[in-house]
Design a protein around this motif. Structure first.
Motif, PDB file in Angstrom:
ATOM      1  N   TYR A  82      -7.908   3.485   0.396  1.00 42.42           N
ATOM      2  CA  TYR A  82      -7.899   4.276  -0.836  1.00 42.42           C
ATOM      3  C   TYR A  82      -8.978   5.363  -0.856  1.00 42.42           C
TER       4      TYR A  82
ATOM      5  N   ARG B 204      -2.088   2.390  -5.936  1.00 40.95           N
ATOM      6  CA  ARG B 204      -2.867   3.204  -6.873  1.00 40.95           C
ATOM      7  C   ARG B 204      -3.245   4.522  -6.194  1.00 40.95           C
TER       8      ARG B 204
ATOM      9  N   TYR C 219       0.832  -1.206   0.000  1.00 36.20           N
ATOM     10  CA  TYR C 219       0.000   0.000   0.000  1.00 36.20           C
ATOM     11  C   TYR C 219       0.867   1.257   0.000  1.00 36.20           C
ATOM     12  N   PRO C 220       0.504   2.265  -0.810  1.00 40.23           N
ATOM     13  CA  PRO C 220      -0.569   2.238  -1.806  1.00 40.23           C
ATOM     14  C   PRO C 220      -0.031   1.847  -3.183  1.00 40.23           C
TER      15      PRO C 220
ATOM     16  N   GLN D 297       2.240   7.931  -4.501  1.00 40.18           N
ATOM     17  CA  GLN D 297       1.018   7.828  -5.303  1.00 40.18           C
ATOM     18  C   GLN D 297       0.269   9.157  -5.226  1.00 40.18           C
TER      19      GLN D 297
ATOM     20  N   ILE E  12      -5.015   7.637  -4.268  1.00 40.36           N
ATOM     21  CA  ILE E  12      -5.866   7.702  -3.077  1.00 40.36           C
ATOM     22  C   ILE E  12      -6.823   8.887  -3.209  1.00 40.36           C
TER      23      ILE E  12
END
Length: 325
Positions: free
Chosen positions: A91, A33, A30-31, A64, A35
């Protein structure tokens, strides 16, 4: 031992091991993608300003994009509900302010403000500024109180909506100063400030975070600040208490929540990243320029703080008779 029972035990042990292995893996990955950071108010208000300052730095820290989603309505309830119902995977995050502790006393919320969220980190605090449209013939709190008492109901003050920090600040002022100033709620701090600058409303108790640029530009006349001590960013202004309304103190705050059930390792990773952001020179400089001061509390301390704020402001809401409009 029977073969079937042995197989069941092996399968059970393997399942436990799999879950134990997956939890830290989720935090390690994480992450992976972008947020989403929900701000439950329109652009231009203090939540939006603080949220964007932190989002930019947090994205760099996590590697990210942290993108801002202004999801406004019903004093913050609409966006908060979206966050409460989001997948608890880290997310979707939510910026909250003092309104989160006040809305339960005003609205029938479709979520529980405590149970449906996992506190991540408190961000900062900032006082309010009592300011007026430059055409209002007052230059001090004393003169404002005198005008309000001589013409009850003549003046009005703008706010970001029912239960907002501006609304709380204004009602506290009315109670302590013994004046009748009409409340006019708008859909966010940005629209309410535009209304005062345009002369639609005369007075506001806005967060210092959103007010200073318009004071400096002469679009608003500042009379006092609402903190327990003078603001370092506006040191020549007295506090409202100094200026004639004893015991008046009102300060806003901002923090980040995640949906309840978000894995503890992810919450811990977010907390650590946010703490690093708050201690960075860039973030402190940006917040300082807006009149906000970083706060440092553990996740547990932040959870307790939210409950304390609910206890503090609930009676003010009830005495003022605040109701949704």
């Amino acid at each position: 031992m029977p073969v079937k029972k042995l197989q069941a035990l092996v399968f059970s042990a393997a399942s436990v091991l799999f879950v134990a292995m997956c939890i830290p893996a989720a935090a390690d990955d994480y992450p992976s993608r972008p947020i989403r950071l929900i701000i439950p108010f329109p652009p231009g208000g203090s939540n939006d300003i603080v949220g964007r300052i932190v989002a930019n730095q947090l994205g760099q820290k996590l590697g990210q994009t942290v993108f801002v989603d202004n999801c406004a309505g019903a004093g913050g309830v609409v966006g908060t509900d979206v966050a409460a119902k989001a997948a608890p995977d880290g997310y979707t995050l939510l910026i909250i302010s003092i309104a989160h502790a006040v809305d339960p006393f005003i609205y029938k919320e479709p979520y529980d403000p405590i149970k449906d969220f996992a506190p991540v980190a408190i961000l900062a605090t900032g006082t309010n500024v009592l300011s007026v449209n430059p055409n209002v013939p007052v230059r001090s709190v004393k003169e404002l109180v005198e005008l309000a008492k001589s013409k009850p109901g003549f003046l009005n003050y703008a706010s970001a909506g029912i239960g907002s920090f501006q609304n709380l600040s204004g009602e506290l002022f009315k109670l302590l100063a013994g004046v009748d100033i009409v409340h006019v709620p708008y859909k966010g701090g940005g629209p309410s400030m535009l209304a005062v600058m345009a002369g639609e409303a005369q007075v506001m108790f806005s967060s210092i975070v959103q007010t200073v640029p318009n004071i400096q530009a002469g679009r608003l006349r500042a009379l006092a600040t609402g903190g327990a001590a003078r603001s370092p960013i506006l040191p020549d202004l007295p506090t409202i208490a100094e200026a004639g309304v004893p015991s008046y103190v009102a300060s806003d705050w901002w923090g980040i929540l995640a949906p309840a059930g978000t894995p503890a390792p992810i919450v811990a990773k977010l907390y650590g990243a946010i703490e690093d952001v708050l201690r960075s020179e860039d973030t402190r400089k940006n917040l300082d320029q807006q009149g906000a001061t970083p706060l440092y509390k553990s996740t547990a301390e932040f959870a307790a703080y939210i409950k304390d704020e609910m206890t503090k402001w609930g009676p003010v809401v009830q005495k003022a008779g605040m109701k949704p409009e």
